[in-house]
Design an enzyme around this catalytic site. Structure first.
Site, short mmCIF file in Angstrom:
data_model
loop_
_atom_site.label_atom_id
_atom_site.label_comp_id
_atom_site.label_asym_id
_atom_site.label_seq_id
_atom_site.Cartn_x
_atom_site.Cartn_y
_atom_site.Cartn_z
CG HIS A 191 26.22 16.80 44.51
ND1 HIS A 191 26.63 16.60 45.12
CD2 HIS A 191 25.34 16.50 43.45
CE1 HIS A 191 27.05 15.43 45.01
NE2 HIS A 191 25.53 15.71 44.08
CD GLU A 192 22.86 17.46 41.19
OE1 GLU A 192 23.11 15.97 40.10
OE2 GLU A 192 22.28 16.78 42.07
CG HIS B 115 27.42 14.06 39.69
ND1 HIS B 115 27.87 13.29 40.48
CD2 HIS B 115 26.08 14.09 40.53
CE1 HIS B 115 27.98 12.39 41.41
NE2 HIS B 115 27.06 13.16 41.51
CD GLU C 280 25.36 11.20 44.43
OE1 GLU C 280 25.45 11.98 44.55
OE2 GLU C 280 25.46 10.76 43.41
#
Length: 299
Positions: A134-135, A138, A200
């Protein structure tokens, strides 16, 4: 749609900034405000990662790090970055019992990802991979730069709004100046929160694709939600403006899909990940091949 929504929200933030500058000082005021904001953005562009990591008390993990858990964690991040077609980011750790993580840096070549000791202690290895995927999403989407820009513009709008009472009364009157002071920062904050929530959801989707199993991240989010509500992240509480950077709201777990939330409701994110898993034909958070070959430090 997420990218389009972000673009529209950024345009709204910029328009609000220019409008406040015009209301206070006309065209010259708008020009001065633009120059100030540009200078702030340039400084943030080059130094945001250093500032954020320092404020959160993060320590870099390198090959000399004594802990095998931390070295394996950093290696897992590098493997997933390679899978995502990205250069490996610098990997950091924060000493706090609250499970959480964030990414920072202006682009994939100058990125850093950070996890808390609480995250590594509470999640299994595949769940940690889901979180770090997930990071990495980003970073790949350059969301870290987007959020830095929005935070800087929001701060500039707040600064301009404070000037309204002293320099804008001739144009707007006392009541108008007070209205600008109250509503301009509020509007900027709402737009900033909306951008954060949108990014997100996008990072959840791409992160699931990077790690290969959306249910790893769904399971991790459920644990993080429970952990964030029961523990305190001292560094985040000391610098609440950084809360939007974390995968889950670090401020005692507050979060819901409403105007005043920096994060989507965890239940909504989990449901979206489960739908994605069904579309991908994944029915259970089964262990990865690496987990089946070796137990690893997470057991």
């Amino acid at each position: 749609m997420g990218t389009l929504k972000t673009f529209m929200l950024l345009a709204a933030m910029t328009a609000l900034f220019m409008g406040v500058g015009y209301l206070i000082g006309g065209v010259p005021g708008m020009a001065v405000a633009f120059v100030v904001a540009a200078a702030m953005n340039i400084f943030s562009y080059w130094n945001s990662d250093k500032i954020v990591l320092s404020m959160q008390g993060a320590k870099e993990i390198d090959p000399k790090t004594a802990s095998p858990v931390l070295r394996t964690f950093a290696n897992d991040v590098a493997i997933m970055a390679d899978r995502a077609g990205m250069p490996p980011p610098r990997v950091y750790i924060i000493e706090t019992p609250q499970p959480n993580a964030f990414a920072t840096g202006r682009d994939p070549q100058h990125a850093a990802v950070c996890a808390t000791t609480g995250l590594l202690g509470m999640l299994n290895r595949d769940e940690v991979r889901g979180v770090m995927a997930h990071e990495l999403a980003h970073v790949k989407h350059r969301d870290t730069l987007t959020m830095t820009v929005t935070a800087t513009i929001a701060g500039a709008i707040g600064m301009l709004a404070n000037f309204a009472l002293f320099f804008g009364r001739e144009r707007t009157g006392l009541i108008g100046s007070i209205a600008i002071m109250v509503f301009a920062p509020l509007a900027a904050g709402l737009v900033q929160m909306a951008i954060s929530r949108s990014r997100e959801y996008e990072a959840d989707r791409m992160g699931a694709e990077i790690c290969g199993n959306p249910l790893w991240l769904a399971s991790a989010l459920a644990k993080i939600e429970r952990g964030a509500r029961s523990t305190i992240n001292v560094a985040a509480e000391r610098n609440p403006a950084m809360a939007h950077m974390y995968i889950a709201n670090p401020l005692n777990g507050r979060g819901a899909d409403n105007l005043f939330s920096t994060h989507p409701a965890t239940a909504n994110r989990i449901e979206a990940l489960r739908r994605l898993a069904a579309d991908m034909g994944v029915t259970a958070p089964q262990a990865s091949p690496a987990m089946r070959r070796e137990a690893g430090p997470w057991g």
